[in-house]
Design a protein around this motif. Structure first.
Motif, PDB file in Angstrom:
ATOM      1  N   SER A  55    -135.527  65.840  58.354  1.00 13.61           N
ATOM      2  CA  SER A  55    -135.486  64.949  57.885  1.00 13.61           C
ATOM      3  C   SER A  55    -134.469  64.702  56.547  1.00 13.61           C
ATOM      4  O   SER A  55    -133.896  64.431  55.995  1.00 13.61           O
ATOM      5  CB  SER A  55    -136.756  65.106  56.640  1.00 13.61           C
ATOM      6  N   ILE A  56    -134.097  65.997  56.714  1.00 13.38           N
ATOM      7  CA  ILE A  56    -132.498  66.758  56.309  1.00 13.38           C
ATOM      8  C   ILE A  56    -131.829  66.304  56.479  1.00 13.38           C
ATOM      9  O   ILE A  56    -130.719  65.455  55.923  1.00 13.38           O
ATOM     10  CB  ILE A  56    -132.527  68.507  55.882  1.00 13.38           C
ATOM     11  N   LYS A  57    -131.536  67.013  57.948  1.00 14.14           N
ATOM     12  CA  LYS A  57    -130.278  66.360  58.803  1.00 14.14           C
ATOM     13  C   LYS A  57    -130.244  64.138  58.547  1.00 14.14           C
ATOM     14  O   LYS A  57    -129.173  64.214  58.712  1.00 14.14           O
ATOM     15  CB  LYS A  57    -130.232  66.763  60.567  1.00 14.14           C
ATOM     16  N   ALA A  58    -131.311  63.301  58.706  1.00 13.81           N
ATOM     17  CA  ALA A  58    -131.260  62.584  58.637  1.00 13.81           C
ATOM     18  C   ALA A  58    -130.579  62.113  56.982  1.00 13.81           C
ATOM     19  O   ALA A  58    -130.064  61.174  56.971  1.00 13.81           O
ATOM     20  CB  ALA A  58    -132.490  61.607  58.892  1.00 13.81           C
ATOM     21  N   ASN A  59    -131.129  62.571  56.161  1.00 18.73           N
ATOM     22  CA  ASN A  59    -130.877  62.151  55.005  1.00 18.73           C
ATOM     23  C   ASN A  59    -128.973  62.141  55.070  1.00 18.73           C
ATOM     24  O   ASN A  59    -128.362  61.538  53.838  1.00 18.73           O
ATOM     25  CB  ASN A  59    -131.129  62.669  53.754  1.00 18.73           C
ATOM     26  N   LEU A  60    -128.768  63.629  55.159  1.00 16.02           N
ATOM     27  CA  LEU A  60    -127.523  63.810  54.680  1.00 16.02           C
ATOM     28  C   LEU A  60    -126.013  62.767  55.807  1.00 16.02           C
ATOM     29  O   LEU A  60    -125.454  62.697  55.324  1.00 16.02           O
ATOM     30  CB  LEU A  60    -127.039  65.531  54.764  1.00 16.02           C
ATOM     31  N   GLU A  61    -127.021  62.076  57.243  1.00 16.41           N
ATOM     32  CA  GLU A  61    -126.061  61.818  57.824  1.00 16.41           C
ATOM     33  C   GLU A  61    -125.459  59.976  57.179  1.00 16.41           C
ATOM     34  O   GLU A  61    -124.786  60.257  57.047  1.00 16.41           O
ATOM     35  CB  GLU A  61    -126.989  61.240  59.186  1.00 16.41           C
ATOM     36  N   HIS A  99    -124.760  59.815  54.039  1.00 11.35           N
ATOM     37  CA  HIS A  99    -123.973  60.201  53.464  1.00 11.35           C
ATOM     38  C   HIS A  99    -122.180  60.772  53.963  1.00 11.35           C
ATOM     39  O   HIS A  99    -121.364  61.030  53.243  1.00 11.35           O
ATOM     40  CB  HIS A  99    -124.040  61.456  52.088  1.00 11.35           C
ATOM     41  N   SER A 100    -122.106  60.617  55.082  1.00 11.06           N
ATOM     42  CA  SER A 100    -121.432  61.314  56.168  1.00 11.06           C
ATOM     43  C   SER A 100    -120.169  59.929  56.057  1.00 11.06           C
ATOM     44  O   SER A 100    -119.035  60.644  54.987  1.00 11.06           O
ATOM     45  CB  SER A 100    -121.551  60.990  57.639  1.00 11.06           C
ATOM     46  N   ASP A 101    -120.281  59.167  55.772  1.00  9.60           N
ATOM     47  CA  ASP A 101    -118.597  57.705  55.262  1.00  9.60           C
ATOM     48  C   ASP A 101    -117.969  58.158  54.182  1.00  9.60           C
ATOM     49  O   ASP A 101    -116.864  58.384  54.240  1.00  9.60           O
ATOM     50  CB  ASP A 101    -118.846  56.590  55.575  1.00  9.60           C
ATOM     51  N   VAL A 102    -119.159  58.773  53.031  1.00  5.78           N
ATOM     52  CA  VAL A 102    -118.477  59.140  51.797  1.00  5.78           C
ATOM     53  C   VAL A 102    -117.601  60.056  51.358  1.00  5.78           C
ATOM     54  O   VAL A 102    -116.714  60.155  51.532  1.00  5.78           O
ATOM     55  CB  VAL A 102    -119.850  59.012  50.746  1.00  5.78           C
ATOM     56  N   LEU A 103    -118.168  60.846  52.657  1.00  2.00           N
ATOM     57  CA  LEU A 103    -117.730  62.867  52.953  1.00  2.00           C
ATOM     58  C   LEU A 103    -116.330  62.783  53.046  1.00  2.00           C
ATOM     59  O   LEU A 103    -115.634  62.978  53.017  1.00  2.00           O
ATOM     60  CB  LEU A 103    -118.612  63.975  53.222  1.00  2.00           C
ATOM     61  N   VAL A 104    -116.559  61.565  54.483  1.00  4.09           N
ATOM     62  CA  VAL A 104    -115.042  62.341  55.058  1.00  4.09           C
ATOM     63  C   VAL A 104    -114.201  61.279  54.243  1.00  4.09           C
ATOM     64  O   VAL A 104    -113.330  61.904  54.571  1.00  4.09           O
ATOM     65  CB  VAL A 104    -115.472  61.155  56.846  1.00  4.09           C
ATOM     66  N   ALA A 105    -114.229  60.023  53.535  1.00  7.19           N
ATOM     67  CA  ALA A 105    -113.088  59.395  52.955  1.00  7.19           C
ATOM     68  C   ALA A 105    -113.132  60.241  51.835  1.00  7.19           C
ATOM     69  O   ALA A 105    -111.736  60.142  51.432  1.00  7.19           O
ATOM     70  CB  ALA A 105    -114.121  57.641  52.161  1.00  7.19           C
ATOM     71  N   ASN A 106    -113.993  60.643  51.190  1.00  6.74           N
ATOM     72  CA  ASN A 106    -113.384  61.550  50.023  1.00  6.74           C
ATOM     73  C   ASN A 106    -112.700  62.752  50.462  1.00  6.74           C
ATOM     74  O   ASN A 106    -111.492  63.117  49.638  1.00  6.74           O
ATOM     75  CB  ASN A 106    -114.380  62.417  49.828  1.00  6.74           C
ATOM     76  N   ILE A 160    -127.420  68.126  46.802  1.00  4.12           N
ATOM     77  CA  ILE A 160    -126.945  68.500  46.523  1.00  4.12           C
ATOM     78  C   ILE A 160    -125.514  68.792  46.360  1.00  4.12           C
ATOM     79  O   ILE A 160    -125.932  66.698  46.820  1.00  4.12           O
ATOM     80  CB  ILE A 160    -126.180  69.193  48.254  1.00  4.12           C
ATOM     81  N   SER A 161    -124.073  68.903  45.634  1.00  2.00           N
ATOM     82  CA  SER A 161    -123.262  68.286  45.351  1.00  2.00           C
ATOM     83  C   SER A 161    -122.549  69.358  45.673  1.00  2.00           C
ATOM     84  O   SER A 161    -122.878  70.640  45.824  1.00  2.00           O
ATOM     85  CB  SER A 161    -123.032  68.360  44.026  1.00  2.00           C
ATOM     86  N   ILE A 162    -121.371  68.955  45.797  1.00  2.00           N
ATOM     87  CA  ILE A 162    -120.141  69.469  46.615  1.00  2.00           C
ATOM     88  C   ILE A 162    -119.245  69.484  45.928  1.00  2.00           C
ATOM     89  O   ILE A 162    -118.484  68.679  46.130  1.00  2.00           O
ATOM     90  CB  ILE A 162    -119.811  69.445  48.449  1.00  2.00           C
ATOM     91  N   ALA A 201    -128.088  72.985  58.237  1.00  2.00           N
ATOM     92  CA  ALA A 201    -127.805  71.963  58.955  1.00  2.00           C
ATOM     93  C   ALA A 201    -127.247  71.518  57.613  1.00  2.00           C
ATOM     94  O   ALA A 201    -126.312  70.540  57.587  1.00  2.00           O
ATOM     95  CB  ALA A 201    -128.896  71.613  57.853  1.00  2.00           C
ATOM     96  N   PHE A 202    -126.664  72.179  56.095  1.00  2.00           N
ATOM     97  CA  PHE A 202    -125.991  71.393  55.827  1.00  2.00           C
ATOM     98  C   PHE A 202    -124.542  72.015  56.340  1.00  2.00           C
ATOM     99  O   PHE A 202    -123.260  71.246  55.752  1.00  2.00           O
ATOM    100  CB  PHE A 202    -125.671  72.730  53.872  1.00  2.00           C
ATOM    101  N   ILE A 203    -124.258  73.809  56.530  1.00  2.00           N
ATOM    102  CA  ILE A 203    -122.989  73.812  57.004  1.00  2.00           C
ATOM    103  C   ILE A 203    -122.282  73.233  57.750  1.00  2.00           C
ATOM    104  O   ILE A 203    -121.158  72.387  58.482  1.00  2.00           O
ATOM    105  CB  ILE A 203    -122.638  75.296  57.576  1.00  2.00           C
ATOM    106  N   ASP A 204    -123.646  72.424  59.235  1.00  2.00           N
ATOM    107  CA  ASP A 204    -122.987  71.550  60.330  1.00  2.00           C
ATOM    108  C   ASP A 204    -122.696  70.574  59.465  1.00  2.00           C
ATOM    109  O   ASP A 204    -121.935  69.783  60.403  1.00  2.00           O
ATOM    110  CB  ASP A 204    -124.360  72.457  61.037  1.00  2.00           C
ATOM    111  N   TRP A 205    -123.576  69.858  58.705  1.00  2.00           N
ATOM    112  CA  TRP A 205    -123.162  68.583  58.156  1.00  2.00           C
ATOM    113  C   TRP A 205    -121.501  68.702  58.127  1.00  2.00           C
ATOM    114  O   TRP A 205    -120.818  67.560  57.639  1.00  2.00           O
ATOM    115  CB  TRP A 205    -123.407  67.849  57.225  1.00  2.00           C
TER     116      TRP A 205
END
Length: 167
Positions: free
Chosen positions: A10-16, A18-25, A54-56, A120-124
């Motif tokens: 579930s964590i992995k799915a929820n992080l995924e 937000h991947s597009d936003v992370l990549v763009a940023n 989580i915030s980065i 999971a956080f590091i892999d993502w």
């Protein structure tokens, strides 16, 4: 009711989500004109476990573990810190299940579950860092959990002790 595999999936799915936003940023950050006094970049994760958020934030650092700031007039030069991703939910849970989750499931499975969360956080993050072109950066770059004593080297994909990172 809860299983470790289900929770981590579930964590992995929820992080995924937000991947597009992370990549763009990250792509945007990689275009910055970094101040020459910066020795390394720390991408620091701030985890709020009671809210499952989580915030980065990226910090520009020198070798003495101090944040680097630029006080010149060139507005194209970056130093200091930049938000990479705002507070995002990494796990969804009904409020009425929170006590059972924490008191029973989480405590019974700790510390193994904590290690799986961190992985999971590091892999993502590292996967999206690579997708964003992070390897083009000329600065050493690390993913770190706030107030931790080790960092994940994003270029070598290895953990390093902070003593080694700052030397």
């Amino acid at each position: 009711m809860f299983t470790v595999d289900q929770y981590i999936s579930s964590i992995k799915a929820n992080l995924e989500k937000h991947s597009d936003v992370l990549v763009a940023n990250l792509k945007n950050i990689f275009t910055y004109n970094f101040f020459s006094e910066i020795d390394l970049l720390d991408f620091t994760a701030f985890i709020e476990p009671t809210n499952f958020e989580i915030s980065i934030r990226m910090f520009s650092m020198d070798k003495e573990a101090n944040e680097v700031f630029y006080e010149g007039n060139d507005t194209t030069v970056l130093a200091g810190s930049v938000d990479v991703i705002p507070d995002i939910k990494y796990y969804q849970l009904n409020d009425n299940l929170l006590d059972d989750f924490i008191d029973n499931f989480y405590e019974e499975n700790y510390p193994a579950i904590s290690e799986l969360e961190q992985k999971a956080f590091i892999d993502w993050f590292s996967e999206n860092w690579k997708k964003s072109g992070g390897n083009i950066l000329n600065l050493p770059s690390f993913f770190v959990f706030h107030d931790d004593i080790k960092s994940y080297d994003l270029k070598s994909n290895q953990w390093v002790d902070d003593d080694d990172k700052w030397s």
